[in-house]
Design an enzyme around this catalytic site. Sequence first.
Site, PDB file in Angstrom:
ATOM      1  N   ASN A 123      29.736  96.065 -65.236  1.00 45.07           N
ATOM      2  CA  ASN A 123      30.959  96.514 -64.962  1.00 45.07           C
ATOM      3  C   ASN A 123      31.981  96.451 -65.852  1.00 45.07           C
ATOM      4  OD1 ASN A 123      33.462  97.094 -63.123  1.00 45.07           O
ATOM      5  ND2 ASN A 123      33.264  95.217 -62.112  1.00 45.07           N
ATOM      6  N   TRP A 124      32.487  97.464 -66.454  1.00 45.23           N
ATOM      7  CA  TRP A 124      33.377  97.421 -67.661  1.00 45.23           C
ATOM      8  C   TRP A 124      34.769  96.925 -66.969  1.00 45.23           C
ATOM      9  CZ3 TRP A 124      32.284 101.659 -71.622  1.00 45.23           C
ATOM     10  CH2 TRP A 124      30.946 100.916 -72.416  1.00 45.23           C
ATOM     11  N   LYS A 125      35.217  97.150 -65.959  1.00 43.93           N
ATOM     12  CA  LYS A 125      36.525  97.333 -65.267  1.00 43.93           C
ATOM     13  C   LYS A 125      37.364  98.263 -65.963  1.00 43.93           C
ATOM     14  CE  LYS A 125      35.132  92.610 -63.780  1.00 43.93           C
ATOM     15  NZ  LYS A 125      35.300  91.238 -63.385  1.00 43.93           N
ATOM     16  N   HIS A 175      34.424  95.604 -54.322  1.00 38.58           N
ATOM     17  CA  HIS A 175      34.436  94.580 -55.462  1.00 38.58           C
ATOM     18  C   HIS A 175      35.881  93.777 -54.809  1.00 38.58           C
ATOM     19  CE1 HIS A 175      35.337  92.376 -59.142  1.00 38.58           C
ATOM     20  NE2 HIS A 175      34.059  92.634 -59.557  1.00 38.58           N
ATOM     21  N   GLU A 206      37.941  92.416 -56.598  1.00 36.27           N
ATOM     22  CA  GLU A 206      39.394  93.045 -57.284  1.00 36.27           C
ATOM     23  C   GLU A 206      39.920  94.139 -56.561  1.00 36.27           C
ATOM     24  OE1 GLU A 206      37.969  93.281 -61.206  1.00 36.27           O
ATOM     25  OE2 GLU A 206      37.535  91.266 -61.301  1.00 36.27           O
ATOM     26  N   GLU A 259      28.680  88.455 -54.770  1.00 38.57           N
ATOM     27  CA  GLU A 259      29.629  88.071 -56.017  1.00 38.57           C
ATOM     28  C   GLU A 259      30.442  86.811 -55.485  1.00 38.57           C
ATOM     29  OE1 GLU A 259      29.855  90.479 -59.421  1.00 38.57           O
ATOM     30  OE2 GLU A 259      31.336  91.095 -58.085  1.00 38.57           O
ATOM     31  N   GLY A 298      34.715  85.873 -63.484  1.00 41.93           N
ATOM     32  CA  GLY A 298      35.544  85.573 -64.620  1.00 41.93           C
ATOM     33  C   GLY A 298      36.190  84.084 -64.845  1.00 41.93           C
ATOM     34  N   SER A 335      30.314  85.293 -63.413  1.00 46.31           N
ATOM     35  CA  SER A 335      30.043  84.657 -64.748  1.00 46.31           C
ATOM     36  C   SER A 335      28.819  84.627 -65.269  1.00 46.31           C
ATOM     37  CB  SER A 335      30.798  83.284 -64.306  1.00 46.31           C
ATOM     38  OG  SER A 335      32.436  83.341 -64.348  1.00 46.31           O
ATOM     39  N   GLY A 350      30.263  91.274 -65.528  1.00 51.02           N
ATOM     40  CA  GLY A 350      31.467  91.733 -65.779  1.00 51.02           C
ATOM     41  C   GLY A 350      31.771  91.427 -67.148  1.00 51.02           C
ATOM     42  N   GLY A 351      32.267  90.253 -67.729  1.00 50.73           N
ATOM     43  CA  GLY A 351      32.599  90.133 -69.051  1.00 50.73           C
ATOM     44  C   GLY A 351      31.373  90.275 -70.145  1.00 50.73           C
TER      45      GLY A 351
HETATM   46  P1  PGA Z   1      32.415  88.289 -64.532  1.00 48.91           P
HETATM   47  O1  PGA Z   1      32.653  89.458 -63.483  1.00 48.91           O
HETATM   48  O2  PGA Z   1      30.904  88.472 -64.888  1.00 48.91           O
HETATM   49  O3  PGA Z   1      33.411  88.692 -65.685  1.00 48.91           O
HETATM   50  O4  PGA Z   1      32.563  87.187 -63.743  1.00 48.91           O
HETATM   51  C1  PGA Z   1      31.733  89.938 -62.674  1.00 48.91           C
HETATM   52  C2  PGA Z   1      32.428  91.122 -61.841  1.00 48.91           C
HETATM   53  O5  PGA Z   1      33.462  91.043 -61.472  1.00 48.91           O
HETATM   54  O6  PGA Z   1      31.576  91.777 -61.323  1.00 48.91           O
END
Ligand code: PGA
Length: 242
Positions: free
Chosen positions: A6-8, A88, A90, A156, A162, A199, A220-221
């Site tokens: 997930n590149w956000k 998600h 967010e 999640e 994050g 994470s 994510g990251g």
């Molecule tokens: P993260 O994000 O791996 O940077 O913690 C995961 C996500 O938001 O799907």
Amino acid sequence: MLIVGNWKMNGAAGDLASLGLIANTVRHTPSVNVVICPPYTMLATVSTVPGLKVGAQDCHEADAGAFTGCVSASMVKAAGAEYVLLGHSERRLHHGETNRIVGAKAAAAIKVGLIPIICVGETAEERAAGRTSEILVEQVRSLSPLPRGRYIIAYEPIWAIGTGTIPDARDVERMAALIRSSVSHEAMSSGVPVLYGGSVTDINAVEFLRVENVDGLLLGGASLDPIMFDRIIQLCRYRSTI
Ligand code: PGA
């Protein structure tokens, strides 16, 4: 095994070059499917990279209409996506998405042939109050009108996204089992794939890949770092021996 990146709200045309490395590893790892979820504007371009699958990070529940700034499931599909991330944390936090909205979006996505990857998870406060199971069951049960076998669930924990803090692998195993059993009491429930996200790095990925009830990872990251992303995919290749 499914690995989703997930590149956000990140990614530029230059990042596409790094996908060549990932695509090459995927070609040599037939047991792994890799889905890249870039911003909408890059869906069509990423979908041209051979060997990689593409997902959007959201879609609207309506097929078309006066919804400024939104993108429908059929538009996402037309841009080359096979998957769509929904619910998600967010989106739930910053865009007020409720379980009802997430369910409606998932139904719209399934209708056009997309595979929704639906995120569920508890906040730090809910966890501290001992409400994790209750929250997960509520989120998963709200999906019950959806046709089974047509969607994926990503567990999640919101406090792990994050933050660099990860849950104990045994807790993830328990929660993944709870998610499966909450989808339905029917036999089909065992068929719901469950991913872990929050994470994940190339250092800790092994812990989650070892978990029996986990069918893949949502990154994510780590998906923005091609070397780390590539290492995680390579780890999946050896999953049976780790
Ligand atoms: P993260 O994000 O791996 O940077 O913690 C995961 C996500 O938001 O799907």
